[in-house]
Design a protein around this motif. Sequence first.
Motif, PDB file in Angstrom:
ATOM      1  N   LYS A  27       0.851  -1.187   0.000  1.00  0.00           N
ATOM      2  CA  LYS A  27       0.000   0.000   0.000  1.00  0.00           C
ATOM      3  C   LYS A  27       0.884   1.233   0.000  1.00  0.00           C
ATOM      4  N   ASN A  28       0.345   2.352  -0.423  1.00  0.00           N
ATOM      5  CA  ASN A  28       1.077   3.610  -0.403  1.00  0.00           C
ATOM      6  C   ASN A  28       1.209   4.097   1.041  1.00  0.00           C
ATOM      7  N   THR A  29       2.370   4.614   1.368  1.00  0.00           N
ATOM      8  CA  THR A  29       2.583   5.126   2.723  1.00  0.00           C
ATOM      9  C   THR A  29       3.851   5.979   2.742  1.00  0.00           C
ATOM     10  N   TYR A  30       4.270   6.393   3.922  1.00  0.00           N
ATOM     11  CA  TYR A  30       5.537   7.098   4.120  1.00  0.00           C
ATOM     12  C   TYR A  30       6.377   6.317   5.119  1.00  0.00           C
ATOM     13  N   ILE A  31       7.700   6.412   4.975  1.00  0.00           N
ATOM     14  CA  ILE A  31       8.624   5.727   5.879  1.00  0.00           C
ATOM     15  C   ILE A  31       9.734   6.681   6.313  1.00  0.00           C
ATOM     16  N   SER A  32      10.411   6.324   7.389  1.00  0.00           N
ATOM     17  CA  SER A  32      11.649   7.003   7.779  1.00  0.00           C
ATOM     18  C   SER A  32      12.535   5.986   8.488  1.00  0.00           C
ATOM     19  N   ILE A  33      13.837   6.213   8.433  1.00  0.00           N
ATOM     20  CA  ILE A  33      14.785   5.351   9.129  1.00  0.00           C
ATOM     21  C   ILE A  33      15.688   6.200  10.005  1.00  0.00           C
ATOM     22  N   ALA A  34      16.102   5.634  11.140  1.00  0.00           N
ATOM     23  CA  ALA A  34      16.985   6.337  12.072  1.00  0.00           C
ATOM     24  C   ALA A  34      17.855   5.319  12.791  1.00  0.00           C
ATOM     25  N   GLY A  35      19.036   5.752  13.189  1.00  0.00           N
ATOM     26  CA  GLY A  35      19.961   4.866  13.889  1.00  0.00           C
ATOM     27  C   GLY A  35      21.176   4.552  13.047  1.00  0.00           C
ATOM     28  N   ALA A  36      21.596   3.297  13.070  1.00  0.00           N
ATOM     29  CA  ALA A  36      22.804   2.879  12.350  1.00  0.00           C
ATOM     30  C   ALA A  36      22.641   3.058  10.838  1.00  0.00           C
ATOM     31  N   GLU A  37      23.741   3.305  10.162  1.00  0.00           N
ATOM     32  CA  GLU A  37      23.756   3.407   8.698  1.00  0.00           C
ATOM     33  C   GLU A  37      23.776   1.997   8.107  1.00  0.00           C
ATOM     34  N   MET A  38      22.780   1.692   7.247  1.00  0.00           N
ATOM     35  CA  MET A  38      22.688   0.355   6.649  1.00  0.00           C
ATOM     36  C   MET A  38      22.598   0.383   5.125  1.00  0.00           C
ATOM     37  N   ASN A  39      23.035   1.471   4.513  1.00  0.00           N
ATOM     38  CA  ASN A  39      23.007   1.544   3.047  1.00  0.00           C
ATOM     39  C   ASN A  39      21.641   1.130   2.488  1.00  0.00           C
ATOM     40  N   THR A  40      20.617   1.794   2.975  1.00  0.00           N
ATOM     41  CA  THR A  40      19.245   1.443   2.610  1.00  0.00           C
ATOM     42  C   THR A  40      18.900   1.979   1.222  1.00  0.00           C
ATOM     43  N   GLU A  41      18.219   1.130   0.428  1.00  0.00           N
ATOM     44  CA  GLU A  41      17.811   1.513  -0.928  1.00  0.00           C
ATOM     45  C   GLU A  41      16.314   1.314  -1.103  1.00  0.00           C
ATOM     46  N   LEU A  42      15.690   2.247  -1.820  1.00  0.00           N
ATOM     47  CA  LEU A  42      14.289   2.140  -2.193  1.00  0.00           C
ATOM     48  C   LEU A  42      14.230   2.011  -3.708  1.00  0.00           C
ATOM     49  N   ASN A  43      13.796   0.855  -4.174  1.00  0.00           N
ATOM     50  CA  ASN A  43      13.777   0.556  -5.614  1.00  0.00           C
ATOM     51  C   ASN A  43      15.150   0.758  -6.255  1.00  0.00           C
ATOM     52  N   GLY A  44      16.204   0.375  -5.517  1.00  0.00           N
ATOM     53  CA  GLY A  44      17.555   0.443  -6.049  1.00  0.00           C
ATOM     54  C   GLY A  44      18.247   1.781  -5.891  1.00  0.00           C
ATOM     55  N   GLU A  45      17.539   2.787  -5.364  1.00  0.00           N
ATOM     56  CA  GLU A  45      18.124   4.108  -5.151  1.00  0.00           C
ATOM     57  C   GLU A  45      18.369   4.323  -3.662  1.00  0.00           C
ATOM     58  N   LYS A  46      19.607   4.737  -3.321  1.00  0.00           N
ATOM     59  CA  LYS A  46      19.951   4.922  -1.916  1.00  0.00           C
ATOM     60  C   LYS A  46      19.123   6.044  -1.295  1.00  0.00           C
ATOM     61  N   ILE A  47      18.656   5.832  -0.069  1.00  0.00           N
ATOM     62  CA  ILE A  47      17.907   6.867   0.649  1.00  0.00           C
ATOM     63  C   ILE A  47      18.636   7.215   1.941  1.00  0.00           C
ATOM     64  N   LYS A  48      18.324   8.384   2.474  1.00  0.00           N
ATOM     65  CA  LYS A  48      19.006   8.906   3.650  1.00  0.00           C
ATOM     66  C   LYS A  48      18.236   8.586   4.921  1.00  0.00           C
ATOM     67  N   SER A  49      18.979   8.555   6.012  1.00  0.00           N
ATOM     68  CA  SER A  49      18.347   8.456   7.322  1.00  0.00           C
ATOM     69  C   SER A  49      17.753   9.807   7.710  1.00  0.00           C
ATOM     70  N   TYR A  50      16.833   9.780   8.668  1.00  0.00           N
ATOM     71  CA  TYR A  50      16.240  10.981   9.251  1.00  0.00           C
ATOM     72  C   TYR A  50      15.504  11.840   8.221  1.00  0.00           C
ATOM     73  N   THR A  51      14.904  11.177   7.239  1.00  0.00           N
ATOM     74  CA  THR A  51      14.189  11.872   6.166  1.00  0.00           C
ATOM     75  C   THR A  51      12.919  11.088   5.820  1.00  0.00           C
ATOM     76  N   PRO A  52      11.762  11.749   5.671  1.00  0.00           N
ATOM     77  CA  PRO A  52      10.561  11.016   5.264  1.00  0.00           C
ATOM     78  C   PRO A  52      10.580  10.715   3.765  1.00  0.00           C
ATOM     79  N   TYR A  53      10.166   9.509   3.402  1.00  0.00           N
ATOM     80  CA  TYR A  53      10.088   9.111   1.994  1.00  0.00           C
ATOM     81  C   TYR A  53       8.713   8.526   1.706  1.00  0.00           C
ATOM     82  N   LYS A  54       8.174   8.904   0.557  1.00  0.00           N
ATOM     83  CA  LYS A  54       6.919   8.311   0.099  1.00  0.00           C
ATOM     84  C   LYS A  54       7.229   6.993  -0.597  1.00  0.00           C
TER      85      LYS A  54
END
Length: 283
Positions: free
Chosen positions: A66-93
Amino acid sequence: MIEIIRRGIYTSIQDAGRFNYQNIGVPISGPMDQQAFGIANQILNNAYNTAVLECSFMGPKIKFHKNTYISIAGAEMNTELNGEKIKSYTPYKVNEGDILSMGTSQYGCRTYLSISGGIKTEKVLGSRSQFKGITSEGNITKKVLIPIGKSDFIPKVGVSLKPINIDYENEILEVYPGPEFKILDNTQKKILLENIHHISSLNNRMAFRLEEKLICKLPEIWTSPVIPGTIQCTPDGSLIIIMRDGQVTGGYPRIFQLNKRSINLLSQKTTRSPIRFKLLSKV
């Protein structure tokens, strides 16, 4: 719903914790790093107690249904959304069908994935926090669908979060004297407060054991309350730090008590990480 495609090394559902049941032996549980947990939720305007995924050492791979928003915080884990790297402490749709992939931890070891509206698994004793014996599983062990809540959260245009710089390599853990601190002699106190200690391989959500032992012959005590951050010294000199899933009573001398900031910092450390104790008050 979200779908766990790959579970990671140790991924669990955690809200703020399970309170008011310690009198019957139930641990508090909840996030190891309460600060990162709180920030991840705050970014999305979630209530503090909203359940998130706590991802340890290597994170999961997740498909959103379903459509929603996410955010990540804490350790750096090289997180990717659909293959594109995303940042910590930032909301993403995220949209239905999107794939979130989390790698191995690079700085710190625990990351918190918050979802707008939160995770909506069943509450047990007032909490969604996973703990084996209270909930059916202690962590996510297989591919599974997890329900998530609804939210009308939309980031305000032009609003940004000030970069958060947390030094997970800081070795200093601030402690208060524990109830049995006074039975240590001056030499033992000096060793504890002046030496560098290291986290052993025996570290998890229940407790962290240190590699170094204190040369001592401390007596056992009557079974007494312990809480997250209590440091016990066993008869053989082993130092054990109680963490979020730890027992609620113990029979070993309680020599130190970590403050909240230091429990959060310790939760981002792992095997062989060096630590030093700083006493905040004297007795």
